[in-house]
Design a protein around this motif. Structure first.
Motif, PDB file in Angstrom:
ATOM      1  N   TYR A  25      -0.163  -5.179 -10.548  1.00 26.70           N
ATOM      2  CA  TYR A  25       0.644  -5.852  -9.453  1.00 26.70           C
ATOM      3  C   TYR A  25       0.305  -4.894  -8.158  1.00 26.70           C
ATOM      4  O   TYR A  25       0.112  -3.722  -8.148  1.00 26.70           O
ATOM      5  N   PRO A  26       0.047  -5.610  -7.040  1.00 22.53           N
ATOM      6  CA  PRO A  26       0.258  -4.841  -5.825  1.00 22.53           C
ATOM      7  C   PRO A  26       1.572  -4.544  -5.345  1.00 22.53           C
ATOM      8  O   PRO A  26       2.483  -4.815  -6.163  1.00 22.53           O
ATOM      9  N   PRO A  27       1.762  -3.544  -4.437  1.00 23.50           N
ATOM     10  CA  PRO A  27       3.199  -3.301  -4.004  1.00 23.50           C
ATOM     11  C   PRO A  27       4.126  -4.446  -3.747  1.00 23.50           C
ATOM     12  O   PRO A  27       3.639  -5.129  -2.939  1.00 23.50           O
ATOM     13  N   LEU A  28       5.113  -4.400  -4.506  1.00 24.95           N
ATOM     14  CA  LEU A  28       6.092  -5.633  -4.307  1.00 24.95           C
ATOM     15  C   LEU A  28       7.431  -5.165  -3.646  1.00 24.95           C
ATOM     16  O   LEU A  28       7.865  -3.929  -3.870  1.00 24.95           O
ATOM     17  N   PRO A  29       8.103  -5.978  -3.167  1.00 27.32           N
ATOM     18  CA  PRO A  29       9.392  -5.701  -2.469  1.00 27.32           C
ATOM     19  C   PRO A  29      10.575  -5.763  -3.291  1.00 27.32           C
ATOM     20  O   PRO A  29      11.462  -6.665  -3.194  1.00 27.32           O
ATOM     21  N   ILE A  30      10.463  -5.008  -4.362  1.00 27.87           N
ATOM     22  CA  ILE A  30      11.401  -4.907  -5.489  1.00 27.87           C
ATOM     23  C   ILE A  30      11.754  -3.268  -5.723  1.00 27.87           C
ATOM     24  O   ILE A  30      10.899  -2.662  -5.386  1.00 27.87           O
ATOM     25  N   PRO A  31      13.008  -3.115  -6.103  1.00 26.95           N
ATOM     26  CA  PRO A  31      13.622  -1.768  -6.383  1.00 26.95           C
ATOM     27  C   PRO A  31      12.456  -1.114  -7.439  1.00 26.95           C
ATOM     28  O   PRO A  31      11.855  -1.568  -8.091  1.00 26.95           O
ATOM     29  N   ASP A  32      12.295   0.276  -7.254  1.00 25.54           N
ATOM     30  CA  ASP A  32      11.402   0.927  -7.926  1.00 25.54           C
ATOM     31  C   ASP A  32      11.571   0.998  -9.198  1.00 25.54           C
ATOM     32  O   ASP A  32      10.803   0.931 -10.409  1.00 25.54           O
ATOM     33  N   TRP A  33      12.992   1.048  -9.662  1.00 22.83           N
ATOM     34  CA  TRP A  33      13.550   0.900 -11.226  1.00 22.83           C
ATOM     35  C   TRP A  33      12.901  -0.117 -11.742  1.00 22.83           C
ATOM     36  O   TRP A  33      13.115   0.033 -13.167  1.00 22.83           O
ATOM     37  N   THR A  34      12.606  -1.342 -11.107  1.00 27.62           N
ATOM     38  CA  THR A  34      12.136  -2.666 -11.740  1.00 27.62           C
ATOM     39  C   THR A  34      10.955  -2.811 -12.089  1.00 27.62           C
ATOM     40  O   THR A  34      10.466  -3.453 -12.964  1.00 27.62           O
ATOM     41  N   ILE A  35      10.104  -1.782 -11.656  1.00 30.16           N
ATOM     42  CA  ILE A  35       8.416  -1.756 -11.656  1.00 30.16           C
ATOM     43  C   ILE A  35       8.109  -1.664 -13.402  1.00 30.16           C
ATOM     44  O   ILE A  35       7.361  -2.530 -13.703  1.00 30.16           O
ATOM     45  N   PRO A  36       8.606  -0.884 -14.052  1.00 28.97           N
ATOM     46  CA  PRO A  36       8.553  -0.732 -15.423  1.00 28.97           C
ATOM     47  C   PRO A  36       8.720  -1.786 -16.351  1.00 28.97           C
ATOM     48  O   PRO A  36       8.381  -2.066 -17.272  1.00 28.97           O
ATOM     49  N   PHE A  37       9.603  -2.813 -15.747  1.00 29.80           N
ATOM     50  CA  PHE A  37      10.032  -3.939 -16.445  1.00 29.80           C
ATOM     51  C   PHE A  37       9.163  -5.175 -16.342  1.00 29.80           C
ATOM     52  O   PHE A  37       9.364  -6.251 -17.074  1.00 29.80           O
TER      53      PHE A  37
END
Length: 563
Positions: free
Chosen positions: A342-354
């Motif tokens: 994924y590209p950089p997304l406007p979501i909290p960092d802790w959600t990225i591993p999900f």
């Protein structure tokens, strides 16, 4: 390989007798054969032409001549190109086929939203194969081209697509139980597509001295561009028992009787009883159309460039598997992708591993009886009547379907992240139109998921409220020897639900409808609900369950481990 269909129709009924001598008489005989599948007008108006050329016949299909004989219309205009191939008779009754050409075409359509245009070209297409009239298709064939281009334009979108070198191979033979078995593989390199989305043409109205000026449309502006690229594009197909010859024979019947079929609602079909009997015989001969049919469409090393950055996947594919018309057919669809980035997304960092790295979804229907419907419809059919199929027959088939509906199947599907994997498989049946399902869910990496949630709760404390439910879900599960957590979920037709044999919901109340009509804005007949003893209870009474004891099944909301 789509050109093979035209060639198959052209060569289907050729026989060894007509395959021995290449001369003007042979061309005339070949033209008469082709008229069975394309109509006499196509030969008379030179839409299709045949002439000797050396030791072969040259067959040419002219789209320009085809457009000339179509009824006058203003919807579209275009040039679809001219297609030719050489076919040489062989001693065993088959035909050697070859074609080398560059294909170009274009079309303009007067759509309600404005003009739309399409252009395409295929460079240096080379087709070679051996056509076998006994199976109605190529026993073997290969095709290559150097490049492909396509573009389209409309008031709201521009599209350009290209591909590099491509090749295709197919093989076919007579099936053991009738029909034809075939395999086909196609690949293309360096696929690229760019889609530019444009705003709708704006309309500006101004008022001066109380008078409105005419509306003036402004030029549309590009507001988003998406680019799609893939190192390789592949298409595979495989079939068994395909009724090629019977289907083309049925097509020839429709061509021969094209003037007898109604073309408008006001007209009536004019087939004699003998002709209708012949049509029914040919329809039945074409069943089940095929025994098995499967196909897939896939991209590898695919990237989708968007305004926020590129989405990348190692592989993405779609797959279909269809039975022919049978008493218990199965039909399945699957989509699979892996290696998602994924590209950089406007979501909290802790959600990225999900975010999922791999997704596979596979579902379908099984136990579908199309054979009874189709064969019954053919027997019932009378094309000379205003209603070829009677209302009584349609109602009878509808009732039979309701009494024996197919089941929904979920083949093993999964969602995988960097830490965990969740899979599901099972089926849903609809006895008496009430769903009953059994699904098996399994999860690997459950504890890692909980650890990530605990760590995330340090930054966002409200997450702790959900961790309780996540841990409860584990308590309901059974741990397998490999460490996976398994939940077997049974939903009965009475509405009750069990997880690994533990009741989490009791049966629905007696008399409760399967569907809540209020979600569709349909009010109930009155404000009362009939109870088992015939009395009527108000809605407030029905909902007043604070002091009512739970039955034994409803009390057991969690297994012993949860207690």
């Amino acid at each position: 390989m789509r050109k093979l269909l035209l060639i198959s129709c052209s060569l289907l009924a050729l026989t060894p007798a007509s395959a021995q001598t290449v001369d003007a008489n042979g061309a005339k005989e070949l033209s008469a054969t082709l008229s069975k599948y394309f109509g006499k007008t196509a030969l008379e108006k030179k839409v299709l032409s045949v002439k000797p050329e050396g030791d072969s016949y040259k067959i040419t299909f002219s789209t320009a001549k085809l457009l000339e004989i179509l009824p006058k219309q203003d919807l579209f205009k275009g040039d679809f190109g001219e297609y030719s191939f050489l076919t040489k008779p062989l001693a065993d009754g088959s035909w050697d086929v070859s074609s080398k050409t560059t294909v170009n075409g274009s079309v303009e359509i007067n759509a309600p939203t404005g003009k739309e245009s399409f252009k395409w070209s295929i460079d240096n297409m080379d087709l070679r194969g051996v056509f076998d009239p006994k199976i109605g298709t190529f026993s073997k064939a290969t095709s290559t081209y150097d490049g492909f281009k396509m573009s389209s334009s409309s008031s709201t979108q521009e599209m350009e697509a290209t591909a590099g070198k491509a090749k295709a191979e197919m093989a076919a033979s007579a099936g053991a139980s009738g029909g034809v078995d075939f395999t086909q593989v196609q690949t293309a390199e360096n696929f690229k597509e760019t889609i530019s989305f444009k705003s709708d043409p704006a309309v500006e109205e101004t008022v001066t001295d109380g008078e409105a000026k005419p509306a003036v449309p402004t030029a549309p502006e590009e507001f988003m561009k998406v680019g799609i690229s893939a190192a390789n594009l592949g298409v595979d197909a495989k079939g068994s028992g395909v009724r090629n010859v019977e289907i083309l024979d049925l097509w020839a019947f429709f061509v021969a009787h094209s003037d007898d079929f109604a073309k408008t609602p006001e007209e009536k079909t004019k087939l004699s009883d003998a002709e209708q009997a012949e049509l029914k015989t040919k329809l039945l001969a074409a069943l089940p159309l095929w025994e098995k049919l499967a196909g897939s469409y896939r991209f590898s090393d695919m990237s989708v460039d968007t305004p926020i950055g590129p989405f990348v996947t190692k592989n993405i594919s779609q797959e279909v598997n269809f039975d022919g018309i049978s008493k218990s057919g199965a039909y399945n669809y699957a989509v699979r992708t892996n290696g998602l980035q994924y590209p950089p997304l406007p979501i909290p960092d802790w959600t990225i591993p999900f975010l999922p790295t791999d997704v596979e979804l596979s579902f379908g229907a099984a136990g579908l009886d199309l054979d009874t419907v189709v064969r019954g419809g053919i027997k019932e059919m009378d094309l000379n009547k205003e209603k070829p199929i009677s209302d009584a027959f349609a109602e009878e088939m509808g009732t039979a379907f309701m009494l024996n509906p197919p089941k929904v199947t979920i083949s093993k599907s999964l969602v995988r992240t960097v830490d965990a994997e969740l899979t599901v498989e099972g089926e849903v049946t609809f006895a008496t139109l009430k769903p009953q399902s059994r699904t098996t869910w399994e999860m690997a990496g459950f504890d890692k998921l909980v650890d990530r949630l605990n760590k995330a709760s340090e930054e966002e404390p409200e997450i702790k409220n959900y961790i309780v439910f996540v841990k409860l879900a584990k308590d309901f599960g059974n741990e397998l020897p490999d460490g996976r957590i398994q939940w077997i979920v049974d939903q009965k037709s009475d509405g009750s639900i069990q997880v690994n044999g533990n009741a989490v919901k009791g049966p629905d109340a007696a008399g409760k409808p399967l569907f809540d009509s209020s979600i569709f804005g349909i009010a109930p007949d009155d404000d009362t609900t009939a109870t088992d003893d015939g009395a009527a209870a108000s809605d407030d009474d029905a909902l007043d369950t604070e002091d009512a004891p739970l039955d034994s099944e409803q009390q057991e909301v969690a297994p012993d481990a949860a207690q």
